[in-house]
Design a protein around this motif. Sequence first.
Motif, PDB file in Angstrom:
ATOM      1  N   ASN A 342       0.852  -1.251  -0.061  1.00  0.00           N
ATOM      2  CA  ASN A 342      -0.198   0.229  -0.102  1.00  0.00           C
ATOM      3  C   ASN A 342       0.953   1.237   0.032  1.00  0.00           C
ATOM      4  O   ASN A 342       0.838   1.961  -1.038  1.00  0.00           O
ATOM      5  CB  ASN A 342      -0.952  -0.074   1.364  1.00  0.00           C
ATOM      6  CG  ASN A 342      -2.102   0.980   1.204  1.00  0.00           C
ATOM      7  OD1 ASN A 342      -1.618   2.209   1.566  1.00  0.00           O
ATOM      8  ND2 ASN A 342      -3.016   1.050   0.487  1.00  0.00           N
ATOM      9  N   PRO A 343       1.841   1.314   1.022  1.00  0.00           N
ATOM     10  CA  PRO A 343       2.636   2.447   0.924  1.00  0.00           C
ATOM     11  C   PRO A 343       3.510   2.720  -0.295  1.00  0.00           C
ATOM     12  O   PRO A 343       3.818   3.869  -0.842  1.00  0.00           O
ATOM     13  CB  PRO A 343       3.508   2.541   2.379  1.00  0.00           C
ATOM     14  CG  PRO A 343       3.331   1.250   2.596  1.00  0.00           C
ATOM     15  CD  PRO A 343       2.037   0.935   2.112  1.00  0.00           C
ATOM     16  N   LEU A 344       4.053   1.809  -0.638  1.00  0.00           N
ATOM     17  CA  LEU A 344       4.681   1.662  -2.033  1.00  0.00           C
ATOM     18  C   LEU A 344       3.829   2.130  -3.268  1.00  0.00           C
ATOM     19  O   LEU A 344       4.695   3.034  -3.889  1.00  0.00           O
ATOM     20  CB  LEU A 344       5.121   0.196  -2.259  1.00  0.00           C
ATOM     21  CG  LEU A 344       5.955   0.099  -3.714  1.00  0.00           C
ATOM     22  CD1 LEU A 344       7.236   0.829  -3.687  1.00  0.00           C
ATOM     23  CD2 LEU A 344       6.191  -1.408  -3.947  1.00  0.00           C
ATOM     24  N   PHE A 345       2.992   1.858  -3.303  1.00  0.00           N
ATOM     25  CA  PHE A 345       1.944   2.260  -4.665  1.00  0.00           C
ATOM     26  C   PHE A 345       1.776   3.670  -4.501  1.00  0.00           C
ATOM     27  O   PHE A 345       1.264   4.336  -5.367  1.00  0.00           O
ATOM     28  CB  PHE A 345       0.800   1.122  -4.690  1.00  0.00           C
ATOM     29  CG  PHE A 345       1.220  -0.158  -5.316  1.00  0.00           C
ATOM     30  CD1 PHE A 345       1.880  -0.223  -6.430  1.00  0.00           C
ATOM     31  CD2 PHE A 345       0.563  -1.267  -4.881  1.00  0.00           C
ATOM     32  CE1 PHE A 345       2.198  -1.587  -6.715  1.00  0.00           C
ATOM     33  CE2 PHE A 345       0.698  -2.534  -5.316  1.00  0.00           C
ATOM     34  CZ  PHE A 345       1.791  -2.518  -6.276  1.00  0.00           C
ATOM     35  N   ILE A 346       1.455   4.086  -2.900  1.00  0.00           N
ATOM     36  CA  ILE A 346       0.951   5.350  -2.985  1.00  0.00           C
ATOM     37  C   ILE A 346       2.099   6.323  -3.089  1.00  0.00           C
ATOM     38  O   ILE A 346       1.931   7.386  -4.042  1.00  0.00           O
ATOM     39  CB  ILE A 346       0.583   5.651  -1.528  1.00  0.00           C
ATOM     40  CG1 ILE A 346      -0.775   4.788  -1.497  1.00  0.00           C
ATOM     41  CG2 ILE A 346       0.529   7.199  -1.064  1.00  0.00           C
ATOM     42  CD1 ILE A 346      -1.399   5.089   0.217  1.00  0.00           C
ATOM     43  N   VAL A 347       3.319   5.877  -2.769  1.00  0.00           N
ATOM     44  CA  VAL A 347       4.630   6.637  -3.160  1.00  0.00           C
ATOM     45  C   VAL A 347       4.685   6.880  -4.734  1.00  0.00           C
ATOM     46  O   VAL A 347       5.088   7.848  -5.354  1.00  0.00           O
ATOM     47  CB  VAL A 347       5.744   6.240  -2.571  1.00  0.00           C
ATOM     48  CG1 VAL A 347       6.983   7.066  -2.899  1.00  0.00           C
ATOM     49  CG2 VAL A 347       5.692   6.503  -0.684  1.00  0.00           C
TER      50      VAL A 347
END
Length: 497
Positions: A342-347
């Motif tokens: 989730n945080p990877l794709f958001i970044v």
Amino acid sequence: MDSRDKDAILKTVPQKGFFGHPKGLSTLFFTEFWERFSYYGMRAILLFYMYYEVTDGGLGIDQTTANSIMAIYGSLVYMSGIIGGWIADRVLGMNRTVFYGGVLIMLGHIILALPGGFTALLVSMLFIVIGTGLLKPNVGGMVGELYSKTDPRRDSGFSIYYMGINMGGFIAPFIVGTIGQTYSFHLGFAIAAIGMFAGLVVYLLSRKKYFGLAGLQVPNPLSGEEKRKTTKIVSLAVIVLAVIGWAGVTGGWLTIERVIFSISILGVIIPTVYFIMMYRSPKTTADERSRLLAYIPLFVAAMMFWAIQEQGSNILATYANERTQLSFAGIEIQSSWFQSLNPLFIVMLAPVFAWLWVKLGDRQPSTPQKFSFGLIFAGLSFIVMIFPAIFNGTESLVSPLWLVLSFFLVVLGELCLSPVGLSASTKLAPAAFAAQMMSLWNLSNASAQAINAQVVRFYSVDTEVIYFGVIGGIAILLGIVLLLLAPKLKRFMRGIN
């Protein structure tokens, strides 16, 4: 606060030194980086710690109950932000509230790091819930304190700060998750505690030098009479809760299931009371009442979205651990690593969406339309999870790429809905309730997870296809209905897009 007071405070804040931003932004960036490292690291292994057998280092809690506890835990974390905002506004100011919140979070992780059983788990959750409620809303508020409202660097500063949140969330599962699942859950929780300690050290060593007077003032301090009255109410509430808890536990009628159910009910009642209070207030104008009515479908849509997105930390985490091949391209995967997606794709994708909305300008979708797209993507993220069982049954393990696709789709939905929801909450808020409207927005997540605590009980390997299919289908249907209602909602929004 008087604008002259604000200007005087800003003069005490060093305005250059961190990529052209106030030096204090570096303090808040790394404080939130380490706080999110500790929280998401803990969360990446907490579910497994609860339902793994005692012989495997866990607590041996029933898997369904563990999923419900995870959901209610997340709900309480978001609810507690209301308390944190009130304490900062009326008692301590944001600067000190952030510090005390970090201390409580660290203590909660330390308790988890010790082999104290189920009682220790509940005590640690209490510390982390209160600590996160104190820290989370106020550390973001501190970012705003570093800039004037007309400072062109302001939005960029929040973007840099947001990167710190997601970087901490991305790295944590790889470190805490690997150590927790490979060596010891308690050692993993200890690493999370060290992370929060690092954040507190950064905060303590630089806050006086870089913040100046920012966040030290108490905007609306309690009077002497209010302090006495508040102390009495809080003391009485603590005593009553302690007596009920003692009587319930010794009498055997206060079970974890009943506590979870009670909090689930609160998750629905609290936002309902908020809406009624704002709508019926004499301070709310006719136009503002119309906008509140337009906000209700958006709030319901947000609840539906978060109900799916937040299952990434319980149902999809269970799926990763029980139903997924944990090797890919010759690499052994820990099930906790999926929490980094989730945080990877958001970044990766947040800059793309920011560019897209600017590029479209006046041609970009309206707020209700963006919400509907968010819901449809969320629904699709669950719909894709029915195909592994349809193709191969539920007896064999599935490719990890299915989970990657699911997380990717829900992040597309999140970037359509979450930042837009924050913006809509500020634009549609009645003037007299601007701060409460932001609390109400956070309650959309709290309410979703409170409801999830009951919904996740229906998940099992046998019900997998129905579970993902029904929830995903409802989200897509709501998204389509919202899309059809968008023109009407836009009229209710009275000039707000």
